[in-house]
Design a protein around this motif. Structure first.
Motif, PDB file in Angstrom:
ATOM      1  N   ASP A 175      30.502  -7.152  13.243  1.00  0.00           N
ATOM      2  CA  ASP A 175      32.134  -6.517  12.708  1.00  0.00           C
ATOM      3  C   ASP A 175      32.215  -6.579  11.255  1.00  0.00           C
ATOM      4  O   ASP A 175      32.447  -5.023  10.837  1.00  0.00           O
ATOM      5  CB  ASP A 175      32.852  -8.077  12.282  1.00  0.00           C
ATOM      6  N   PHE A 176      31.005  -6.673  10.639  1.00  0.00           N
ATOM      7  CA  PHE A 176      30.759  -5.651   9.230  1.00  0.00           C
ATOM      8  C   PHE A 176      30.149  -5.104   9.571  1.00  0.00           C
ATOM      9  O   PHE A 176      30.594  -3.926   8.301  1.00  0.00           O
ATOM     10  CB  PHE A 176      29.666  -6.494   8.705  1.00  0.00           C
ATOM     11  N   GLU A 177      29.559  -4.018  10.329  1.00  0.00           N
ATOM     12  CA  GLU A 177      28.259  -2.841   9.947  1.00  0.00           C
ATOM     13  C   GLU A 177      30.061  -2.109  10.606  1.00  0.00           C
ATOM     14  O   GLU A 177      29.885  -0.885  10.517  1.00  0.00           O
ATOM     15  CB  GLU A 177      27.364  -2.935  11.441  1.00  0.00           C
ATOM     16  N   LEU A 178      31.071  -3.148  11.409  1.00  0.00           N
ATOM     17  CA  LEU A 178      31.450  -1.458  11.963  1.00  0.00           C
ATOM     18  C   LEU A 178      33.091  -1.676  11.168  1.00  0.00           C
ATOM     19  O   LEU A 178      33.923  -0.512  11.196  1.00  0.00           O
ATOM     20  CB  LEU A 178      31.827  -2.134  13.754  1.00  0.00           C
ATOM     21  N   HIS A 179      33.082  -2.599  10.736  1.00  0.00           N
ATOM     22  CA  HIS A 179      35.227  -2.977   9.463  1.00  0.00           C
ATOM     23  C   HIS A 179      34.746  -3.473   8.428  1.00  0.00           C
ATOM     24  O   HIS A 179      35.781  -3.924   7.703  1.00  0.00           O
ATOM     25  CB  HIS A 179      35.527  -3.622  10.805  1.00  0.00           C
ATOM     26  N   LEU A 180      33.624  -2.924   8.087  1.00  0.00           N
ATOM     27  CA  LEU A 180      33.111  -3.363   6.662  1.00  0.00           C
ATOM     28  C   LEU A 180      34.991  -2.990   5.675  1.00  0.00           C
ATOM     29  O   LEU A 180      35.556  -3.884   4.462  1.00  0.00           O
ATOM     30  CB  LEU A 180      32.249  -3.121   6.036  1.00  0.00           C
ATOM     31  N   GLU A 232      34.753 -18.743  15.177  1.00  0.00           N
ATOM     32  CA  GLU A 232      35.642 -19.379  15.853  1.00  0.00           C
ATOM     33  C   GLU A 232      37.088 -18.200  15.198  1.00  0.00           C
ATOM     34  O   GLU A 232      38.161 -18.792  16.236  1.00  0.00           O
ATOM     35  CB  GLU A 232      36.187 -20.983  15.130  1.00  0.00           C
ATOM     36  N   ILE A 233      37.335 -17.217  14.909  1.00  0.00           N
ATOM     37  CA  ILE A 233      38.330 -16.887  14.065  1.00  0.00           C
ATOM     38  C   ILE A 233      37.638 -15.049  14.563  1.00  0.00           C
ATOM     39  O   ILE A 233      36.328 -14.803  14.911  1.00  0.00           O
ATOM     40  CB  ILE A 233      38.763 -16.906  13.226  1.00  0.00           C
ATOM     41  N   LYS A 234      38.450 -14.254  14.756  1.00  0.00           N
ATOM     42  CA  LYS A 234      38.294 -12.876  15.679  1.00  0.00           C
ATOM     43  C   LYS A 234      38.220 -12.659  14.020  1.00  0.00           C
ATOM     44  O   LYS A 234      39.019 -12.835  12.961  1.00  0.00           O
ATOM     45  CB  LYS A 234      38.952 -12.011  16.476  1.00  0.00           C
ATOM     46  N   PHE A 235      37.072 -10.907  13.885  1.00  0.00           N
ATOM     47  CA  PHE A 235      37.136 -10.440  12.471  1.00  0.00           C
ATOM     48  C   PHE A 235      38.836  -9.588  12.144  1.00  0.00           C
ATOM     49  O   PHE A 235      38.769 -10.082  11.470  1.00  0.00           O
ATOM     50  CB  PHE A 235      36.169  -9.424  12.539  1.00  0.00           C
ATOM     51  N   LYS A 266      23.243  -2.585   4.838  1.00  0.00           N
ATOM     52  CA  LYS A 266      24.540  -1.548   4.388  1.00  0.00           C
ATOM     53  C   LYS A 266      25.501  -3.153   4.069  1.00  0.00           C
ATOM     54  O   LYS A 266      26.439  -2.469   3.639  1.00  0.00           O
ATOM     55  CB  LYS A 266      25.261  -0.970   6.121  1.00  0.00           C
ATOM     56  N   ILE A 267      25.318  -4.430   4.773  1.00  0.00           N
ATOM     57  CA  ILE A 267      25.899  -5.525   4.599  1.00  0.00           C
ATOM     58  C   ILE A 267      25.943  -5.862   3.360  1.00  0.00           C
ATOM     59  O   ILE A 267      27.193  -6.206   2.034  1.00  0.00           O
ATOM     60  CB  ILE A 267      25.982  -6.674   5.241  1.00  0.00           C
ATOM     61  N   ILE A 268      25.465  -5.311   2.569  1.00  0.00           N
ATOM     62  CA  ILE A 268      24.696  -5.956   1.204  1.00  0.00           C
ATOM     63  C   ILE A 268      24.770  -5.224   0.166  1.00  0.00           C
ATOM     64  O   ILE A 268      25.748  -5.212  -0.711  1.00  0.00           O
ATOM     65  CB  ILE A 268      23.509  -6.460   1.137  1.00  0.00           C
TER      66      ILE A 268
END
Length: 338
Positions: free
Chosen positions: A96-101, A63-66, A127-129
């Motif tokens: 979004d995580f992958e691109l903007h962590l 419901e919300i943008k990163f 990558k996220i973990i």
């Protein structure tokens, strides 16, 4: 990554949250909602009650943008020293995580971001973990096995200030399985029916869970163990007439688990009771009852019974011919006990 595998570790990690206030990025992944909700309760202790309306936010990743999350959490708390953001359904942020962590590191130092996900596929995103491991905390949970259920039930009961008898614990495990959220919800109901010493006896369990005192899965297993055909058929017919409360697959799964334990006991012949209890996961309170039943049949018979239950499970699902569910449990009793 912290992987929680038992009650003790679970409680330890919950308590550490308030101690590790310097860490502000958390990723918690579990398909058991009870675990996620428990961590939310612990994080909620960070913000004082008088500041919750200003400094505590529950958001949903779908419901919300990163980018909006980053902007919102980059602001200073309106009041107090800390603000907490709970982001549910966080797997929706995978891309979004992958691109903007790295943008998470630019948020306000007084912002604590707790990403919650019931989608365990997120655990495969290395990558996220790795990012959360290096810059915060990531937590996952091992599958709860049958021999661990009782310890989790007792632990949940304690959070409700409820004392459980061994039989009550067993009844709850048979009814709810490893659905900890359901167990937690039922304990909330149980609080309304407690006696003065907070002990939940069998009658309270049966009343709250809507179980017949004479006709329940525990009694069915008990009479199977004693090989009392008449009582087994009586209970089986009751189940068949109340299949909404006692779905045949649930009953068959319970009987299969019961005879698996009987087989395990037979394979541990001449071993100590403490070892048998540990290996089988049987509460010591019930061990004599199981051991008595294990002496009534031999291992070959146990294997035959397990095979028979498997076949009836297939029948109940329409895989091995078309069968009327109303008579399957009675047929099963006749095949096992005659």
């Amino acid at each position: 990554m912290i992987t929680i595998s038992n009650v003790g570790q679970f409680r330890m990690e919950l308590n550490k949250i308030l101690e590790e206030i310097d860490k502000r990025l958390f990723l918690i992944v579990s398909d058991e909602i009870y675990f996620l909700n428990s961590f939310v309760k612990s994080f909620k202790k960070i913000v004082p009650n008088e500041f919750k309306d200003f400094n505590e936010y529950t958001l949903f990743a779908d419901e919300i943008k990163f980018q909006d999350l980053i902007l919102k959490s980059s602001n200073f708390p309106l009041m107090g020293s800390k603000q907490v953001f709970f982001i549910k359904n966080s797997s929706k942020f995978s891309k979004d995580f992958e691109l903007h962590l790295s943008k998470l590191l630019s948020t306000n130092p007084n912002s604590i971001l707790v990403f919650l996900s019931s989608d365990t596929a997120l655990l495969k995103k290395k990558k996220i973990i790795n990012f959360f491991d290096n810059n915060g905390v990531s937590i996952s949970f091992k599958k709860i096995y049958e021999n661990q259920i009782s310890s989790w039930i007792v632990d949940i009961a304690r959070t409700h200030e409820i004392n459980l008898s061994p039989k009550s614990c067993y009844l709850i495990s048979e009814i709810c399985g490893n659905n900890l959220s359901l167990i937690d919800n039922e304990f909330s109901k149980l609080k309304l029916n407690l006696n003065s010493n907070n002990e939940v006896d069998e009658e309270v369990i049966l009343e709250t869970f809507g179980i017949n005192k004479e006709y329940n899965i525990f009694e069915l297993q008990n009479y199977y163990g004693k090989r009392e055909l008449k009582k087994v058929i009586e209970i089986s017919e009751y189940f068949s007439g109340n299949n909404k409360n006692y779905p045949i697959q649930l009953v068959l799964a319970s009987l299969y688990s019961y005879y698996q334990k009987i087989f395990q006991i037979q394979s541990l012949k001449n071993q100590s009771k403490s070892l048998i209890s540990k290996e089988t996961g049987i509460n010591p309170y019930f061990l004599d009852q199981f051991m008595f039943s294990a002496q009534k049949i031999n291992m070959k018979e146990s294997v035959r019974i397990l095979d028979t239950i498997k076949k009836f499970d297939l029948k109940s699902k329409g895989i091995e011919g078309i069968n009327d569910d109303s008579s399957l449990l009675k047929q099963l009793a006749l095949q096992i006990l005659t």
